[in-house]
Design an enzyme around this catalytic site. Structure first.
Site, PDB file in Angstrom:
ATOM      1  N   SER A 160       0.857  -1.182   0.000  1.00  7.93           N
ATOM      2  CA  SER A 160       0.000   0.000   0.000  1.00  7.93           C
ATOM      3  C   SER A 160       0.902   1.244   0.000  1.00  7.93           C
ATOM      4  O   SER A 160       1.922   1.256  -0.690  1.00  7.93           O
ATOM      5  CB  SER A 160      -0.946  -0.036   1.202  1.00  7.93           C
ATOM      6  OG  SER A 160      -1.744   1.118   1.230  1.00  7.93           O
ATOM      7  N   SER A 161       0.560   2.238   0.764  1.00  2.64           N
ATOM      8  CA  SER A 161       1.331   3.488   0.758  1.00  2.64           C
ATOM      9  C   SER A 161       0.951   4.335   1.953  1.00  2.64           C
ATOM     10  O   SER A 161      -0.160   4.215   2.495  1.00  2.64           O
ATOM     11  CB  SER A 161       1.031   4.279  -0.518  1.00  2.64           C
ATOM     12  OG  SER A 161       1.542   5.595  -0.424  1.00  2.64           O
ATOM     13  N   TYR A 173      -5.535   7.900  -5.925  1.00  2.00           N
ATOM     14  CA  TYR A 173      -4.431   7.058  -5.465  1.00  2.00           C
ATOM     15  C   TYR A 173      -4.628   6.694  -3.991  1.00  2.00           C
ATOM     16  O   TYR A 173      -4.582   5.513  -3.614  1.00  2.00           O
ATOM     17  CB  TYR A 173      -3.099   7.790  -5.668  1.00  2.00           C
ATOM     18  CG  TYR A 173      -1.882   6.999  -5.255  1.00  2.00           C
ATOM     19  CD1 TYR A 173      -1.531   5.817  -5.908  1.00  2.00           C
ATOM     20  CD2 TYR A 173      -1.063   7.442  -4.207  1.00  2.00           C
ATOM     21  CE1 TYR A 173      -0.399   5.091  -5.524  1.00  2.00           C
ATOM     22  CE2 TYR A 173       0.073   6.733  -3.829  1.00  2.00           C
ATOM     23  CZ  TYR A 173       0.392   5.556  -4.487  1.00  2.00           C
ATOM     24  OH  TYR A 173       1.513   4.844  -4.106  1.00  2.00           O
ATOM     25  N   LYS A 177      -5.083   3.009  -2.373  1.00  2.00           N
ATOM     26  CA  LYS A 177      -4.100   2.486  -1.421  1.00  2.00           C
ATOM     27  C   LYS A 177      -4.767   2.186  -0.075  1.00  2.00           C
ATOM     28  O   LYS A 177      -4.404   1.250   0.623  1.00  2.00           O
ATOM     29  CB  LYS A 177      -2.934   3.477  -1.247  1.00  2.00           C
ATOM     30  CG  LYS A 177      -2.044   3.630  -2.482  1.00  2.00           C
ATOM     31  CD  LYS A 177      -1.739   2.326  -3.140  1.00  2.00           C
ATOM     32  CE  LYS A 177      -0.311   2.031  -3.413  1.00  2.00           C
ATOM     33  NZ  LYS A 177      -0.109   0.724  -4.107  1.00  2.00           N
TER      34      LYS A 177
END
Ligand SMILES: NC(=O)c1ccc[n+]([C@@H]2O[C@H](COP(=O)([O-])OP(=O)(O)OC[C@H]3O[C@@H](n4cnc5c(N)ncnc54)[C@H](OP(=O)(O)O)[C@@H]3O)[C@@H](O)[C@H]2O)c1
Length: 277
Positions: A160-161, A173, A177
């Site tokens: 993920s982020s 985004y 994520k």
């Protein structure tokens, strides 16, 4: 043997197992990593290979896959494919299990973002960003489950982020994520009875040569210094090698008690970008 190399920020040392560390954690594990030719995926492939795992990886660019395999001492199974193309990834999972005689782990690392801010990004950009992050991860796990189950269990890592839990534009985004973190936690509960562990790893802003933060550092050092001072209390971005080591740990039996977890690897970074929260 540990090979200490300097992180590209020139400051802290990132421990990177260039020649293998002698750690037995992933030795002999059969692992498929998506998006293994650049950035984080490349470092995961290199570390797993150095530590004695059997590694398969895919990316769209055949030449990059050839260069990667040529640079590795160990055999790596690769296939050029688009993870968003229906059936391609699933076929590769089957081919990998056949090639290795089974599968012990998968890493959904391919990802990215398409389109700009809310007024610029078209519905197609939202769909594409969702598919390359969430859709591909879900299809990867779906295809891998029968093979992991046949191996008596396994480990899934979803990349993920920081953007998945600390909001910052572009929204398409962060939303994708964030969904990956939820996907991992949900699948961990669903697949727990099969001894399949599922975890999400959220890198902070990684300093990758030639990529956004490295370019910013070179082209606008003042803005980069401001970003570091404002958002990176650890003094700088993480290196992809540091994230790769956490992924290797999660693939190993040393992390047998960890499932459904979300592990940030961001050295206490605040906002995901200079744009702030
Ligand atoms: N960079 C960061 O600072 C950062 C921070 C937090 C989280 N992340 C996450 O970490 C992961 C890796 O990011 P990165 O920046 O290291 O990636 P990257 O440098 O952009 O590399 C992406 C890799 O995935 C492959 N790939 C991309 N789209 C693909 C597709 N549709 N089908 C097959 N392969 C594809 C690329 O090869 P081809 O282009 O040849 O297909 C390449 O091997 C991503 O999930 C990203 O969201 C990155």
């Amino acid at each position: 043997m540990f090979d200490r190399v300097r992180n590209v920020d020139g400051g802290r040392a990132a421990v990177y197992a260039e020649g293998g560390t002698g750690w037995s954690g992933v030795r002999g594990k059969r692992v498929l990593v998506t998006g293994g030719t650049r950035g984080l995926g490349e470092q995961i492939v290199r570390l797993l290979s150095a530590e004695g795992a059997r590694v398969a990886t895919c990316a769209r660019t055949a030449r990059d896959l050839e260069e990667l395999t040529a640079s590795l001492d160990t055999e790596t199974f690769t296939r050029p494919l688009d993870v968003t193309s229906p059936g391609s990834l699933e076929d590769f999972v089957v081919a990998t299990a056949k090639r290795f005689g089974g599968l012990d782990g998968v890493v959904a690392c391919a990802g990215g973002s398409r389109g700009g801010g809310i007024e610029q990004a078209a519905p197609d950009d939202w769909a594409a960003t969702w598919e390359v992050n969430v859709g591909h991860a879900a299809r990867l796990v779906r295809a891998a489950v029968p093979h992991l189950r046949a191996a008596g269990g396994g480990s899934v890592v979803v990349i993920s982020s920081i953007s998945g839990w600390k909001p910052g534009p572009p929204a398409q985004y962060g939303v994708a994520k964030s969904a990956q973190i939820h996907l991992a936690a949900s699948l961990a509960r669903e697949l727990g009875p099969d001894n399949i562990r599922v975890n999400a790893v959220s890198p902070g802003s990684m300093l990758i040569p030639g990529r956004r933060w490295d370019r910013m550092r070179r082209e606008d050092p003042e803005a980069f210094a401001h970003f570091v001072a404002a958002e990176l209390p650890g003094g700088g971005p993480v290196a992809p090698q540091e994230v790769a080591r956490v992924v290797a740990f999660l693939l190993s039996d040393w992390s047998s008690g960890i499932s459904g977890a979300h592990l940030p690897v961001d050295r206490a970074q605040n906002a995901p970008s200079p744009d702030g929260y």
